[in-house]
Design an enzyme around this catalytic site. Structure first.
Site, mmCIF file in Angstrom:
data_model
loop_
_atom_site.group_PDB
_atom_site.id
_atom_site.type_symbol
_atom_site.label_atom_id
_atom_site.label_comp_id
_atom_site.label_asym_id
_atom_site.label_seq_id
_atom_site.Cartn_x
_atom_site.Cartn_y
_atom_site.Cartn_z
ATOM 1 N N ARG A 1 -34.095 25.206 -22.908
ATOM 2 C CA ARG A 1 -33.610 24.376 -24.018
ATOM 3 C C ARG A 1 -34.428 23.097 -24.182
ATOM 4 N NH1 ARG A 1 -28.552 23.009 -22.422
ATOM 5 N NH2 ARG A 1 -28.504 24.387 -20.643
ATOM 6 N N ARG B 1 -16.412 17.724 2.759
ATOM 7 C CA ARG B 1 -15.914 18.803 3.622
ATOM 8 C C ARG B 1 -15.619 20.037 2.789
ATOM 9 N NH1 ARG B 1 -14.243 18.107 9.026
ATOM 10 N NH2 ARG B 1 -13.969 15.874 8.728
ATOM 11 N N ARG C 1 -12.921 10.788 16.379
ATOM 12 C CA ARG C 1 -12.298 12.114 16.421
ATOM 13 C C ARG C 1 -11.693 12.221 17.832
ATOM 14 N NH1 ARG C 1 -13.056 13.037 11.154
ATOM 15 N NH2 ARG C 1 -15.180 13.250 10.442
ATOM 16 N N GLU D 1 -26.452 19.228 -14.812
ATOM 17 C CA GLU D 1 -26.572 20.495 -15.544
ATOM 18 C C GLU D 1 -25.676 21.559 -14.906
ATOM 19 O OE1 GLU D 1 -29.097 18.301 -15.649
ATOM 20 O OE2 GLU D 1 -28.890 18.351 -17.833
ATOM 21 N N ASP E 1 -12.873 12.604 1.075
ATOM 22 C CA ASP E 1 -12.782 13.990 0.576
ATOM 23 C C ASP E 1 -11.732 14.142 -0.526
ATOM 24 O OD1 ASP E 1 -14.540 14.328 2.638
ATOM 25 O OD2 ASP E 1 -13.098 15.266 3.992
ATOM 26 N N ALA F 1 -3.795 -5.036 4.402
ATOM 27 C CA ALA F 1 -2.538 -4.982 3.641
ATOM 28 C C ALA F 1 -1.345 -4.640 4.543
ATOM 29 C CB ALA F 1 -2.656 -3.956 2.511
HETATM 30 O O1 F6P Z 1 -13.751 13.942 6.173
HETATM 31 C C1 F6P Z 1 -14.707 12.995 5.841
HETATM 32 C C2 F6P Z 1 -16.089 13.523 6.094
HETATM 33 O O2 F6P Z 1 -17.035 12.516 5.772
HETATM 34 C C3 F6P Z 1 -16.441 14.813 5.356
HETATM 35 O O3 F6P Z 1 -16.776 14.614 4.010
HETATM 36 C C4 F6P Z 1 -17.573 15.342 6.203
HETATM 37 O O4 F6P Z 1 -17.659 16.749 6.112
HETATM 38 C C5 F6P Z 1 -17.160 14.917 7.592
HETATM 39 O O5 F6P Z 1 -16.251 13.837 7.454
HETATM 40 C C6 F6P Z 1 -18.307 14.493 8.469
HETATM 41 O O6 F6P Z 1 -17.793 14.286 9.738
HETATM 42 P P1 F6P Z 1 -18.607 13.569 10.920
HETATM 43 O O7 F6P Z 1 -18.771 12.128 10.540
HETATM 44 O O8 F6P Z 1 -17.734 13.756 12.103
HETATM 45 O O9 F6P Z 1 -19.934 14.261 10.983
#
Ligand code: F6P
Length: 308
Positions: free
Chosen positions: A196, A156, A57, A172, A112, A7
Site C-alpha cells: 500500500r 507476561r 519473588r 500495522e 501486566d 498513600a
Molecule cells: O509481572 C510483571 C513482569 O514484569 C512481567 O511483565 C514479566 O513477564 C515479568 O514480570 C518479568 O519478571 P522478572 O523481573 O522476574 O524477570
C-alpha cells in the site's frame, strides 16, 4: 508502588494507626524485616518508580511452612492487618493469608494489568507510555530507511500493554496472547503495508504471544522477500518497568492505597480494592486467586482499520 506505599502509610497515620513497612515483600514477612513508617519516611518518593521497601519473588511463601513463619512474625509483633501491594502472585499470597484467618487487603499493582476485579493496575499506564515512546522513536528509522520493526514489550501472559501502546502508536499489526496470529500472517500484514506504499511498518508483540519476535525472525530469515521491508527487532524487556511513574499512575496508586485503608477501617478483610468504571470497589481475594483478566482482543480490529 511508592505512591501506594505513601498513600497506605499516610492514610493509616491520619486515622491514628501505627504503620510498619515490610522489606522485600513476602521474603521480609518470613525474615521478620519490619520497620516503623512515619509520614516523613514516605516523603519524596511519589515521583520514583519501583518501591523503596524492596520487592522479591519468594517461592517459600507458597509452602505452608513459609506462611506459618510469616503469620507467626505478624502475630508476634501484634500486627492487626496487612496491605499487600502487588500483582497476581502477590494477591494469591494474600488470598492464602486471608484463608488462614489473617486480615489482608490487596492493592492491584502490576504493569501486566491482568488482575481480576480492577480495570487498570498501578504501573501499567507508565509501562504503556514507555513502550509508546520506544515505538515513536523506532518509527524515525523505520520511515527514513523504509524498514519494518517488531517491538516486543512486557506483560507476561497478558497483551494489555502491547494492545494499548500498539493502538496509540499506530502499529500495522499487534500480536497478543489473547488472539493467535502465525508468523506468516504477521509477515503478510507487514507485506500488505508495503504494497500500500507505506514508508514503514511496525509490529507490536506482547512477550506472551505465541508468535514472538523469535518466531517472526525465524520466519523472516527463511522468507526474506515475504515482508517487502527489511525487518529489525527490539525487545524492550525490563526497560518498560523502570523510571518515573506518570501522573495517571501516581493518582491511581494514591486512590487505591487510601482505599485499602478505608476498607480496613470499614472492617473489610480478605478483599482486593480496585477501581471499576471509576468507582472504588472491593472483590473477595478468594474470587481473584487463580483468575486473570485478559486484554480486550476485540480492539485489534480497530487497530487494523486505523492502519490502512
Ligand atoms: O509481572 C510483571 C513482569 O514484569 C512481567 O511483565 C514479566 O513477564 C515479568 O514480570 C518479568 O519478571 P522478572 O523481573 O522476574 O524477570
Amino acid at each position: 508502588m511508592n505512591a501506594a506505599v505513601r498513600a497506605v502509610t499516610r492514610g493509616a497515620l491520619a486515622r491514628g494507626w501505627e504503620v510498619f513497612g515490610v522489606r522485600n515483600g513476602y521474603a521480609g514477612l518470613l525474615g521478620d524485616l519490619f520497620e516503623p513508617l512515619a509520614a516523613r519516611n514516605v516523603g519524596g518518593i511519589v515521583q520514583s518508580g519501583g518501591t523503596v521497601l524492596g520487592s522479591a519473588r519468594c517461592p517459600e511463601f507458597a509452602e505452608p511452612a513459609g506462611r506459618q513463619q510469616a503469620l507467626s512474625n505478624l502475630r508476634k509483633r501484634g500486627i492487626d492487618a496487612l496491605v499487600v501491594i502487588g500483582g497476581n502472585g502477590s494477591q494469591s499470597g494474600s488470598a492464602s493469608l486471608a484463608r488462614e484467618g489473617f486480615g489482608v487487603v490487596g492493592v492491584p499493582s502490576t504493569i501486566d494489568n491482568d488482575l481480576y476485579g480492577n480495570d487498570v493496575s498501578i504501573g501499567c499506564d507508565t509501562a504503556i507510555n514507555i513502550t509508546l515512546e520506544a515505538i515513536d522513536r523506532l518509527r524515525t528509522t523505520a520511515s527514513s530507511h523504509q524498514r519494518a520493526f517488531a517491538v516486543e514489550t512486557m506483560g507476561r501472559d497478558c497483551g494489555y500493554i502491547a494492545l494499548m501502546a500498539g493502538i496509540a502508536g499506530g502499529a500495522e499489526v499487534i500480536a497478543l496472547p489473547e488472539s493467535e496470529i502465525t508468523p506468516a500472517q504477521l509477515a503478510e500484514r507487514l507485506r500488505d503495508a508495503y504494497r500500500r506504499g507505506k514508508t514503514h511498518a511496525l509490529a507490536v508483540i506482547a512477550e506472551g504471544a505465541k508468535c514472538g519476535v523469535h518466531e517472526l525472525m525465524e520466519y523472516y530469515s527463511a522468507n526474506r522477500a515475504a515482508i517487502g521491508y527489511d525487518l529489525r527487532v527490539t525487545r524492550l524487556g525490563h526497560v518498560v518497568r523502570g523510571g518515573a511513574p506518570g501522573a495517571a499512575d501516581r493518582v491511581l496508586a494514591t486512590r487505591l492505597g487510601a482505599a485499602a485503608i478505608d476498607a480496613l477501617a470499614a472492617g473489610k478483610r480478605g478483599v482486593l480494592v480496585g477501581i471499576v468504571k471509576n468507582d472504588v470497589v472491593t472483590t473477595p481475594l478468594a474470587e481473584i486467586a487463580g483468575r486473570t483478566r485478559p486484554a480486550d482482543a476485540s480492539l485489534l480490529e480497530l487497530a487494523r482499520v486505523m492502519a490502512i
